[in-house]
Design a protein around this motif. Structure first.
Motif, short mmCIF file in Angstrom:
data_model
loop_
_atom_site.label_atom_id
_atom_site.label_comp_id
_atom_site.label_asym_id
_atom_site.label_seq_id
_atom_site.Cartn_x
_atom_site.Cartn_y
_atom_site.Cartn_z
N VAL A 90 32.36 60.40 10.44
CA VAL A 90 32.33 60.62 8.99
C VAL A 90 33.32 59.64 8.37
CG1 VAL A 90 31.59 63.02 8.97
CG2 VAL A 90 34.02 62.50 9.21
N THR A 91 33.02 59.16 7.17
CA THR A 91 33.86 58.13 6.55
C THR A 91 34.52 58.65 5.27
OG1 THR A 91 31.96 57.21 5.34
CG2 THR A 91 32.48 56.25 7.49
N PHE A 92 35.76 58.24 5.08
CA PHE A 92 36.53 58.53 3.87
C PHE A 92 36.81 57.20 3.18
CE2 PHE A 92 37.31 61.87 6.91
CZ PHE A 92 37.34 63.03 6.16
N THR A 93 36.24 57.01 2.00
CA THR A 93 36.42 55.74 1.28
C THR A 93 37.83 55.67 0.70
OG1 THR A 93 34.08 55.70 0.70
CG2 THR A 93 35.55 54.26 -0.56
N ILE A 94 38.50 54.55 0.95
CA ILE A 94 39.82 54.30 0.36
C ILE A 94 39.61 53.42 -0.87
CG2 ILE A 94 42.10 53.29 0.74
CD1 ILE A 94 41.59 53.80 3.78
N GLY A 121 38.64 49.92 1.62
CA GLY A 121 38.75 50.20 3.05
C GLY A 121 38.20 51.58 3.36
N PHE A 122 38.26 51.94 4.64
CA PHE A 122 37.72 53.23 5.06
C PHE A 122 38.60 53.85 6.15
CE2 PHE A 122 34.19 50.65 3.63
CZ PHE A 122 33.53 51.51 2.77
N GLY A 123 38.62 55.18 6.15
CA GLY A 123 39.13 55.93 7.28
C GLY A 123 37.92 56.65 7.87
N ALA A 124 37.87 56.76 9.20
CA ALA A 124 36.68 57.38 9.81
C ALA A 124 37.12 58.33 10.93
CB ALA A 124 35.76 56.29 10.37
N ARG A 125 36.56 59.55 10.88
CA ARG A 125 36.93 60.60 11.84
C ARG A 125 35.80 60.86 12.81
NH1 ARG A 125 37.06 65.91 13.36
NH2 ARG A 125 39.09 66.95 13.44
N ILE A 126 36.14 60.90 14.10
CA ILE A 126 35.14 61.22 15.12
C ILE A 126 34.93 62.73 15.17
CG2 ILE A 126 36.74 61.47 17.07
CD1 ILE A 126 34.66 59.85 18.73
N LEU A 127 33.72 63.17 15.44
CA LEU A 127 33.42 64.60 15.44
C LEU A 127 33.15 65.15 16.85
CD1 LEU A 127 31.11 64.76 12.30
CD2 LEU A 127 33.58 65.11 12.44
N THR A 128 33.09 64.26 17.84
CA THR A 128 32.90 64.71 19.22
C THR A 128 34.27 64.90 19.88
OG1 THR A 128 32.85 62.45 20.11
CG2 THR A 128 30.77 63.40 19.36
N LYS A 129 34.28 65.43 21.08
CA LYS A 129 35.53 65.67 21.80
C LYS A 129 35.76 64.61 22.87
CE LYS A 129 35.48 70.65 20.99
NZ LYS A 129 35.48 72.01 21.59
N ASP A 130 35.39 63.38 22.55
CA ASP A 130 35.56 62.26 23.46
C ASP A 130 37.03 61.87 23.51
OD1 ASP A 130 35.52 59.95 24.94
OD2 ASP A 130 33.92 58.98 23.79
N LYS A 131 37.71 62.14 24.63
CA LYS A 131 39.15 61.89 24.77
C LYS A 131 39.47 60.40 24.81
CE LYS A 131 40.36 66.28 25.41
NZ LYS A 131 41.33 67.00 24.56
N THR A 132 38.48 59.56 25.10
CA THR A 132 38.73 58.12 25.20
C THR A 132 38.77 57.45 23.83
OG1 THR A 132 36.38 57.57 25.39
CG2 THR A 132 37.58 58.07 27.43
N GLN A 133 38.39 58.18 22.78
CA GLN A 133 38.34 57.62 21.44
C GLN A 133 39.42 58.25 20.56
OE1 GLN A 133 36.28 55.17 20.26
NE2 GLN A 133 35.49 54.94 22.36
N PRO A 134 40.04 57.45 19.68
CA PRO A 134 41.02 58.04 18.75
C PRO A 134 40.32 58.93 17.74
CG PRO A 134 40.61 55.74 18.19
CD PRO A 134 39.90 56.00 19.50
N LYS A 135 41.05 59.94 17.28
CA LYS A 135 40.46 60.87 16.31
C LYS A 135 40.10 60.15 15.02
CE LYS A 135 41.43 65.33 14.05
NZ LYS A 135 42.43 66.41 13.91
N TYR A 136 40.99 59.30 14.54
CA TYR A 136 40.74 58.52 13.32
C TYR A 136 40.86 57.03 13.62
CZ TYR A 136 40.94 62.42 9.97
OH TYR A 136 40.67 63.56 9.26
N ILE A 137 40.01 56.24 13.01
CA ILE A 137 40.21 54.79 12.97
C ILE A 137 40.17 54.38 11.50
CG2 ILE A 137 39.27 54.32 15.27
CD1 ILE A 137 36.69 53.40 13.92
N ASN A 138 40.90 53.31 11.18
CA ASN A 138 41.01 52.88 9.79
C ASN A 138 40.72 51.40 9.65
OD1 ASN A 138 42.27 55.41 8.52
ND2 ASN A 138 43.65 55.01 10.24
N SER A 139 40.39 51.00 8.45
CA SER A 139 40.18 49.57 8.17
C SER A 139 41.47 48.81 8.46
CB SER A 139 39.80 49.37 6.71
OG SER A 139 38.50 49.84 6.44
N PRO A 140 41.36 47.57 8.95
CA PRO A 140 42.56 46.75 9.16
C PRO A 140 43.06 46.17 7.85
CG PRO A 140 40.61 45.46 9.65
CD PRO A 140 40.13 46.84 9.28
#
Length: 645
Positions: A206-210, A219-238
């Motif tokens: 899911v994406t949160f518009t900045i 920019g954007f912040g994006a939250r993962i909704l699965t329980k994949d431990k190899t992925q960070p919970k949030y990633i953000n625009s650089p």
């Protein structure tokens, strides 16, 4: 496509400088103008002036100046066309395109504008994805579980990035976007070791518009909704040319009006905290998005209010780790309060647990100033430990010492002495030690900088004298200043206007400074066409150099207070009280500077002639020219009352 001149003219007529600037900074009336701390450079005392009468702004600190359109261009970093589009949207003006431009001209876009367009396309793409089958089952269902209404989803441009390697990339390329712009916008990535493998940065989240302060996606912040431990919970625009994390607060675009209205800004940590508070009816809230608070973010808050209430999760250890943010807020000149939620709760979870009204009541009842909050935080630690109490007192004193206002410092010191049960004199003594240490540190730093400058001066000495050319430039500037400010005013009963007098007296004079030469020519050409070249005429020019110089010349830094006359019956003479005398002396000074320049040139020729061994008749002729010029100078000096021994 280019915007039509009709649209540009409508925007120029409609845009009000106070309304436009007021969207970005908190303006206060002083005299005829409005004032604020400049949004373009850091300062503690307001030097940014907005003139409602002239519809211009001017900063006496950094020199930025212009009209409403230029302000949007400066603060947003966009071109003229994009600024017009933004103001047209603000005032509900329909944008008409100019069909006369060639395809090549339409492709010529400023890189920053291209980045804004690409990010806005991405925002629309993610929002639209919520209506897809995958978006509805994953993204939209998540938002509904959080209690987010359709209105809130639309208000914050919430969206969903499809789970795939290049859904967005394909859509963007189909729409005509170049890969290099998508890279610079932080929307796509390149696989290491394989330059041909390009893929979407945001996938299956899911994406949160900045937004920036004017509402554009940056920019954007994006939250993962699965329980994949190899992925960070949030990633953000650089970081990109238009997105600097340290200068952005999530939700500021949606919050700025409420912050001004309530004169208070709630500061939280995450995206969902901001959105949940809006659902609870509280809109004056922004988030630092999980990063440490920065000086740029503090300045952004200070544009709209001096009051900040920091909301903390119910985790004592986490609060203590983030207390440095309070010291930074104090140092930035803000008045700070704090609210702590019960253990295990944050603004998002607590608002959903108790409901809107109970949440609002909790904020009002539990808001404490930073002194009481900080002492209460350590209360249990020092009750039975005198040494720890002494350490806490020093920490409190250091925080109070960060406050720039001495009166507020004194008030807080008195409050702290009561809460800590320590004599106020001892607290003040400790505070003075802290302040003296800070002053010594600042002095040492300034001393080191001065010594470094002195060494540079010794290595590369500069002459302090003002050249003849510079003095002439100063007087040319003064002549143009009078022309711009009083040109159409009458000098006498015979209807002679100041512009007629100045233009007549300077007809045979060629100005040496290009910008003043240009303005003078534009003034003459305007009159020849039957136009009155007033300040609006020049501020509306497309020539940025002319606009900047004219605004500098028509914006006074200081105003004479009306209290001198109204309260004290003290009458102060101004240059406009005797325009005829002011104009006459100005022309004499201009001619005096011009004669000085001619004398200087004549003297150089004499020296050159003597060095080259030219015949005495030639040298004598040059000397005669010099002495004739000297006579003219003495005559002008007599008129001006200048006595040279």
């Amino acid at each position: 496509m280019s915007i039509s001149k009709l649209t540009s003219d409508k925007v120029k007529e409609r845009a009000d400088i106070v309304e436009v600037v007021g969207d970005y900074v908190q303006l206060k009336k002083k005299g005829q103008n409005m004032w604020a701390c400049c949004p373009f450079h850091g300062e503690k005392s307001p030097s940014f002036s907005v003139s409602p009468a002239k519809q211009i702004y001017k900063c006496f600190g950094c020199g930025k100046a212009g009209d409403p359109i230029q302000f949007v261009m400066d603060i947003e970093g966009v071109g003229f066309q994009e600024a017009i589009r933004q103001l047209a949207g603000k005032y509900g003006i329909e944008v008409e395109e100019d069909e006369s431009r060639t395809p090549e001209q339409n492709l010529e876009q400023n890189e920053r504008e291209s980045l804004f367009i690409a990010l806005n396309f991405a925002k629309d793409f993610f929002v639209k994805n919520l209506q897809s089958e995958e978006g509805r089952s994953i993204g939209l269902s998540y938002f509904k579980e959080r209690g987010f209404t359709p209105q809130i989803i639309e208000k914050f441009d919430l969206g969903y990035a499809l789970d795939g390697w290049d859904h967005f990339l394909k859509a963007a390329k189909t729409a005509g976007f170049q890969e290099d712009i998508l890279f610079k916008a932080g929307l796509v990535l390149q696989k290491e070791g394989d330059a041909s493998r390009i893929y979407d940065r945001f996938r299956g989240r899911v994406t949160f518009t900045i937004h920036n302060i004017s509402g554009k996606a940056i920019g954007f912040g994006a939250r993962i909704l699965t329980k994949d431990k190899t992925q960070p919970k949030y990633i953000n625009s650089p970081e990109t040319p238009i997105y600097h994390k340290s200068d952005v607060l999530y939700g500021m675009f949606q919050a700025k009006k409420a912050i001004r209205d309530f004169d208070n800004c709630y500061l939280v940590e995450g995206y969902t905290d901001v959105i949940s508070m809006h659902l609870s009816g509280i809109e004056n809230v922004v988030a630092s998005s999980g990063t440490s608070l920065t000086e740029g973010q503090i300045k952004l808050i200070k544009r709209f209010t001096n009051q900040v209430t920091v909301l903390y999760d119910g985790d004592a250890a986490g609060i203590k780790a983030s207390l440095r943010g309070i010291d930074l807020l104090l140092e930035g000149g803000l008045n700070v309060k704090a609210v702590v939620f019960p253990d295990g709760d944050d603004p998002d979870s607590y608002s959903r647990k108790v409901g809107s009204q109970a949440f609002q009541d909790y904020l009002k009842e539990n808001s404490r100033d930073f002194i009481g909050f900080k002492i209460g935080l350590y209360q249990d630690e020092f009750v039975k430990n005198p040494i720890r109490k002494a350490e806490v007192i020093r920490e409190i004193v250091q925080s109070i010492g960060k406050i720039p206002d001495p009166i507020i410092r004194s008030v807080y010191a008195k409050e702290a002495s009561g809460l800590l049960q320590i004599e106020e004199e001892i607290l003040h003594a400790e505070l003075n030690k802290s302040l003296i240490k800070n002053q010594k540190d600042h002095f040492q730093k300034a001393k080191e900088e001065a010594e470094a400058e002195e060494k540079l001066e010794q290595l590369f000495p500069t002459a302090p004298q003002i050249s003849v050319e510079d003095t002439l430039k100063i007087q040319e500037r003064e002549t143009i200043r009078l022309l711009l400010n009083y040109g159409w005013q009458k000098l006498d009963q015979e209807e002679l206007r100041l512009c007629q007098y100045l233009l007549s007296e300077t007809e045979e004079i060629e100005f040496q400074t290009p910008i003043y030469q240009k303005i003078l020519k534009m003034y003459r050409d305007g009159l020849a066409k039957g136009e009155i070249p007033d300040t609006d005429f020049f501020v509306a020019q497309r020539d940025a150099e002319v606009r900047q110089e004219v605004i500098d010349l028509i914006t006074p830094r200081h105003e004479i207070s009306t209290h001198w006359h109204e309260r004290h019956q003290i009458f102060i003479t101004t240059e406009s009280d005797d325009l005829a005398g002011t104009a006459f002396k100005s022309i004499l000074r201009l001619k005096r500077r011009l004669v000085h320049k001619m004398m200087d040139e004549a003297m150089q020729k004499i020296k050159s002639a003597e060095t080259e061994g030219l015949d005495t008749d030639k040298v004598f002729e040059l000397q005669q020219v010099y002495f004739e010029l000297k006579k003219v100078q003495l005559q002008i000096d007599k008129e001006l009352g200048i006595v040279i021994g």
